[in-house]
Design a protein around this motif. Structure first.
Motif, PDB file in Angstrom:
ATOM      1  N   ALA A 241       0.201  23.646  13.544  1.00 63.52           N
ATOM      2  CA  ALA A 241      -0.697  23.693  12.391  1.00 63.52           C
ATOM      3  C   ALA A 241      -1.738  22.593  12.550  1.00 63.52           C
ATOM      4  O   ALA A 241      -1.621  21.516  11.985  1.00 63.52           O
ATOM      5  N   GLU A 242      -2.765  22.858  13.315  1.00 57.08           N
ATOM      6  CA  GLU A 242      -3.712  21.819  13.688  1.00 57.08           C
ATOM      7  C   GLU A 242      -4.623  21.401  12.543  1.00 57.08           C
ATOM      8  O   GLU A 242      -5.337  20.413  12.650  1.00 57.08           O
ATOM      9  N   ASN A 243      -4.613  22.139  11.446  1.00 61.14           N
ATOM     10  CA  ASN A 243      -5.459  21.770  10.319  1.00 61.14           C
ATOM     11  C   ASN A 243      -4.685  21.025   9.231  1.00 61.14           C
ATOM     12  O   ASN A 243      -5.233  20.760   8.160  1.00 61.14           O
ATOM     13  N   PHE A 244      -3.422  20.692   9.482  1.00 61.46           N
ATOM     14  CA  PHE A 244      -2.609  20.017   8.485  1.00 61.46           C
ATOM     15  C   PHE A 244      -2.185  18.650   9.006  1.00 61.46           C
ATOM     16  O   PHE A 244      -1.749  18.514  10.145  1.00 61.46           O
ATOM     17  N   TRP A 245      -2.292  17.637   8.118  1.00 66.39           N
ATOM     18  CA  TRP A 245      -1.878  16.291   8.471  1.00 66.39           C
ATOM     19  C   TRP A 245      -0.437  16.081   8.044  1.00 66.39           C
ATOM     20  O   TRP A 245      -0.029  16.468   6.947  1.00 66.39           O
ATOM     21  N   LEU A 246       0.341  15.430   8.893  1.00 67.29           N
ATOM     22  CA  LEU A 246       1.752  15.171   8.646  1.00 67.29           C
ATOM     23  C   LEU A 246       2.066  13.699   8.856  1.00 67.29           C
ATOM     24  O   LEU A 246       1.426  13.014   9.669  1.00 67.29           O
ATOM     25  N   PHE A 247       3.090  13.202   8.132  1.00 64.36           N
ATOM     26  CA  PHE A 247       3.697  11.922   8.451  1.00 64.36           C
ATOM     27  C   PHE A 247       4.886  12.171   9.383  1.00 64.36           C
ATOM     28  O   PHE A 247       5.519  13.224   9.316  1.00 64.36           O
ATOM     29  N   PRO A 248       5.226  11.225  10.235  1.00 62.21           N
ATOM     30  CA  PRO A 248       6.456  11.376  11.012  1.00 62.21           C
ATOM     31  C   PRO A 248       7.671  11.533  10.093  1.00 62.21           C
ATOM     32  O   PRO A 248       7.704  10.972   8.988  1.00 62.21           O
ATOM     33  N   LEU A 249       8.636  12.277  10.524  1.00 56.71           N
ATOM     34  CA  LEU A 249       9.842  12.494   9.743  1.00 56.71           C
ATOM     35  C   LEU A 249      10.609  11.184   9.591  1.00 56.71           C
ATOM     36  O   LEU A 249      10.810  10.455  10.561  1.00 56.71           O
ATOM     37  N   PHE A 250      11.019  10.876   8.359  1.00 62.91           N
ATOM     38  CA  PHE A 250      11.786   9.682   8.011  1.00 62.91           C
ATOM     39  C   PHE A 250      10.989   8.391   8.219  1.00 62.91           C
ATOM     40  O   PHE A 250      11.577   7.325   8.414  1.00 62.91           O
ATOM     41  N   GLN A 251       9.678   8.463   8.132  1.00 64.19           N
ATOM     42  CA  GLN A 251       8.892   7.250   8.347  1.00 64.19           C
ATOM     43  C   GLN A 251       8.917   6.349   7.119  1.00 64.19           C
ATOM     44  O   GLN A 251       8.930   6.811   5.981  1.00 64.19           O
ATOM     45  N   SER A 252       8.919   5.054   7.355  1.00 67.55           N
ATOM     46  CA  SER A 252       8.885   4.070   6.281  1.00 67.55           C
ATOM     47  C   SER A 252       7.465   3.903   5.749  1.00 67.55           C
ATOM     48  O   SER A 252       6.481   4.228   6.416  1.00 67.55           O
ATOM     49  N   PHE A 253       7.378   3.367   4.517  1.00 69.90           N
ATOM     50  CA  PHE A 253       6.076   3.170   3.878  1.00 69.90           C
ATOM     51  C   PHE A 253       6.139   1.959   2.958  1.00 69.90           C
ATOM     52  O   PHE A 253       7.221   1.438   2.649  1.00 69.90           O
ATOM     53  N   ALA A 254       4.980   1.497   2.533  1.00 66.56           N
ATOM     54  CA  ALA A 254       4.879   0.304   1.694  1.00 66.56           C
ATOM     55  C   ALA A 254       5.082   0.648   0.226  1.00 66.56           C
ATOM     56  O   ALA A 254       4.756   1.748  -0.223  1.00 66.56           O
ATOM     57  N   GLU A 255       5.611  -0.325  -0.545  1.00 65.93           N
ATOM     58  CA  GLU A 255       5.847  -0.153  -1.973  1.00 65.93           C
ATOM     59  C   GLU A 255       5.437  -1.416  -2.721  1.00 65.93           C
ATOM     60  O   GLU A 255       5.648  -2.536  -2.232  1.00 65.93           O
ATOM     61  N   VAL A 256       4.854  -1.224  -3.914  1.00 58.32           N
ATOM     62  CA  VAL A 256       4.404  -2.334  -4.751  1.00 58.32           C
ATOM     63  C   VAL A 256       4.760  -2.022  -6.196  1.00 58.32           C
ATOM     64  O   VAL A 256       4.641  -0.872  -6.636  1.00 58.32           O
ATOM     65  N   ASP A 257       5.195  -3.034  -6.952  1.00 60.55           N
ATOM     66  CA  ASP A 257       5.359  -2.886  -8.396  1.00 60.55           C
ATOM     67  C   ASP A 257       4.997  -4.204  -9.056  1.00 60.55           C
ATOM     68  O   ASP A 257       5.090  -5.271  -8.431  1.00 60.55           O
ATOM     69  N   ALA A 258       4.573  -4.128 -10.317  1.00 62.43           N
ATOM     70  CA  ALA A 258       4.200  -5.318 -11.074  1.00 62.43           C
ATOM     71  C   ALA A 258       4.557  -5.101 -12.528  1.00 62.43           C
ATOM     72  O   ALA A 258       4.247  -4.055 -13.105  1.00 62.43           O
ATOM     73  N   SER A 259       5.216  -6.092 -13.128  1.00 60.45           N
ATOM     74  CA  SER A 259       5.612  -5.994 -14.525  1.00 60.45           C
ATOM     75  C   SER A 259       5.983  -7.375 -15.022  1.00 60.45           C
ATOM     76  O   SER A 259       6.519  -8.194 -14.259  1.00 60.45           O
ATOM     77  N   GLY A 260       5.720  -7.639 -16.295  1.00 61.43           N
ATOM     78  CA  GLY A 260       6.059  -8.935 -16.863  1.00 61.43           C
ATOM     79  C   GLY A 260       5.306 -10.049 -16.178  1.00 61.43           C
ATOM     80  O   GLY A 260       4.073 -10.116 -16.227  1.00 61.43           O
ATOM     81  N   SER A 261       6.023 -10.928 -15.507  1.00 58.54           N
ATOM     82  CA  SER A 261       5.395 -12.021 -14.756  1.00 58.54           C
ATOM     83  C   SER A 261       5.723 -11.921 -13.274  1.00 58.54           C
ATOM     84  O   SER A 261       5.664 -12.930 -12.563  1.00 58.54           O
ATOM     85  N   THR A 262       6.045 -10.711 -12.804  1.00 54.99           N
ATOM     86  CA  THR A 262       6.559 -10.555 -11.439  1.00 54.99           C
ATOM     87  C   THR A 262       5.838  -9.439 -10.688  1.00 54.99           C
ATOM     88  O   THR A 262       5.547  -8.387 -11.259  1.00 54.99           O
ATOM     89  N   ILE A 263       5.569  -9.691  -9.422  1.00 52.27           N
ATOM     90  CA  ILE A 263       5.049  -8.683  -8.495  1.00 52.27           C
ATOM     91  C   ILE A 263       6.007  -8.602  -7.326  1.00 52.27           C
ATOM     92  O   ILE A 263       6.479  -9.633  -6.822  1.00 52.27           O
ATOM     93  N   VAL A 264       6.320  -7.386  -6.879  1.00 50.17           N
ATOM     94  CA  VAL A 264       7.171  -7.223  -5.702  1.00 50.17           C
ATOM     95  C   VAL A 264       6.439  -6.385  -4.665  1.00 50.17           C
ATOM     96  O   VAL A 264       5.749  -5.417  -4.989  1.00 50.17           O
ATOM     97  N   LEU A 265       6.576  -6.779  -3.416  1.00 52.47           N
ATOM     98  CA  LEU A 265       5.999  -6.076  -2.280  1.00 52.47           C
ATOM     99  C   LEU A 265       7.119  -5.769  -1.294  1.00 52.47           C
ATOM    100  O   LEU A 265       7.946  -6.630  -1.002  1.00 52.47           O
ATOM    101  N   GLY A 266       7.136  -4.561  -0.786  1.00 48.07           N
ATOM    102  CA  GLY A 266       8.156  -4.204   0.180  1.00 48.07           C
ATOM    103  C   GLY A 266       7.662  -3.157   1.146  1.00 48.07           C
ATOM    104  O   GLY A 266       6.639  -2.505   0.924  1.00 48.07           O
TER     105      GLY A 266
END
Length: 420
Positions: A241-266
């Motif tokens: 499917a040359e017209n479709f973009w895919l991520f590798p299977l089981f690939q890791s990715f970045a995550e961010v959250d912020a609440s109260g007085s705290t920010i987390v990055l992972g």
């Protein structure tokens, strides 16, 4: 190259004004971004003081400490189709005020609705429009200090602010603007908003990582600066499917959250999260051990078999080229399963890590205290988490007919001593 966050590069800034601190925190990721992925502009090389950063390492696999929720919810909102104030078509955010009342935003009606702790409707705010307190397309909400309610709206992305009584306070328009909702982030009690967006690399052979750019805006919507640039997923194409973009299977990715007085990055490639305070000082690194993350051929085979089975049950059962691409042998497969699926900061400051579900395995959540110590395992929940509190969790559920609802469940968490 591992696209995750390099622990050796961790540093912390001295306590200065937020505008200066942002440049310092960006430098935490300078060596990482320079070696693992592209950046849109140079990050200044500044001296960082690493003193005071605490590293807490836990071994959840060795603990049987378990969190639990009540099977029956304490309150349910959205399952009475005969009451227009109790019916939602598209819930895009939910939270809980300090008096126990529950707030939810419905994207289709462009309303924010408030209910008491038993689920009885109290009041609405907002509607479609361009005026004060009105929404183009409401999307996500955050409850900050003194139960101030920040509701996202786009396009472009902005915030409408309300009192818990439903009075409109003001609108915060971002400058420079962001056209779409952030992929992750949040609003802190001090009114600073953390908004992340992915910069797509789009290389056909999966060789260049995207970059998650984490931007901070002040309470008036002015851009303060880049909090971080974190190498994210790669993407590419396969011949099926040359017209479709895919991520590798089981690939890791970045995550961010912020609440109260705290920010987390992972990043899912690492069993750790970085915890920053509301002045953007790195104060804590939470690490944990997780054995047996290696992806096997049996895991790949199980995922492909399960995908074929799920696909046969979709509303459009016809097999498509993109389906061929998703199970194609040409699609790259990660060597290790991600350690993180998502991260959330509870209203009480606890850190909740959603583990990545492996094929035919639901792994649930890990809970860590504000000090980084492991607290408990939380098994898979019957819905999507909208908010964790000290003794409750708000879940969003969807019926077979597509009806959205919010369920409040009581939560029991063991003490830190019990988790040892």
């Amino acid at each position: 190259m591992n696209p995750g966050m390099n622990a050796a590069a961790l540093t912390v800034s001295s306590r200065r004004t937020p505008h200066h601190l942002l440049a310092a925190v960006a430098a935490i990721f300078a060596s990482l971004a320079a070696t693992c992925g592209p950046v849109s502009q140079p990050i200044p090389d500044i001296e960082i003081d690493s003193a005071g950063v605490q590293i807490v390492t836990s071994h959840p696999a060795n603990s049987d400490a378990t969190c639990a929720i009540n099977t029956e919810p304490s309150a349910v909102i959205g399952e009475d189709e005969g009451d227009e104030d109790q019916w939602f078509s598209s819930i895009r955010g939910a939270g809980r005020f300090s008096d126990g009342s529950i707030v939810a935003v419905d994207r289709t009606s462009a309303e924010v609705r408030i209910y008491d702790e038993s689920g009885r409707h109290l009041r609405n705010m907002g509607r479609h429009g361009e005026g004060p307190g009105e929404f183009r397309d409401p999307f996500l909400l955050w409850i900050t200090a003194e139960d101030t309610l920040w509701v996202g709206d786009y396009r472009p992305w902005r915030y409408n602010i309300f009192t818990p009584q439903g009075d409109f306070v003001r609108q915060v328009n971002l400058s420079p603007l962001m056209p779409n909702p952030p992929s992750s982030g949040g609003v802190l009690d001090n009114g600073y908003s953390v908004n992340s967006t992915s910069k797509r690399a789009r290389n056909e052979n999966f060789s260049v990582a995207d970059t998650l750019v984490v931007l901070v805006y002040d309470p008036d919507g002015r851009l303060v600066g880049n909090l971080a640039r974190i190498p994210d997923r790669t993407s590419g194409m396969v011949s099926d499917a040359e017209n479709f973009w895919l991520f590798p299977l089981f690939q890791s990715f970045a995550e961010v959250d912020a609440s109260g007085s705290t920010i987390v990055l992972g990043h899912g490639s690492e069993t750790e999260v970085r915890v920053l305070d509301d002045e953007f000082n790195l104060r804590l690194i939470v690490r944990w051990s997780e054995p047996d993350r290696e992806v096997t051929s049996g895991d790949v085979r199980a995922w492909r078999e399960d995908f074929i089975e799920r696909r046969s049950q979709w509303a459009e059962p016809d097999w498509r080229d993109f389906d061929d691409a998703r199970i194609s042998p040409e699609r790259p497969v990660a060597d290790l399963f991600p350690a993180i699926s998502s991260i959330m900061i509870g209203r009480d400051g606890r850190i909740w890590v959603r583990q990545y579900d492996r094929p035919r395995e639901d792994r649930g959540w890990l809970a860590f205290g504000p000090d980084g110590g492991f607290l408990c395992h939380l098994p898979q929940l019957p819905g999507s988490v909208r908010e964790f509190g000290a003794d409750y969790v708000l879940l969003q559920r969807e019926s077979e007919l597509g009806i959205h609802s919010v369920h409040l469940h009581r939560l029991e968490v063991p003490s830190a001593a019990e988790a040892m």
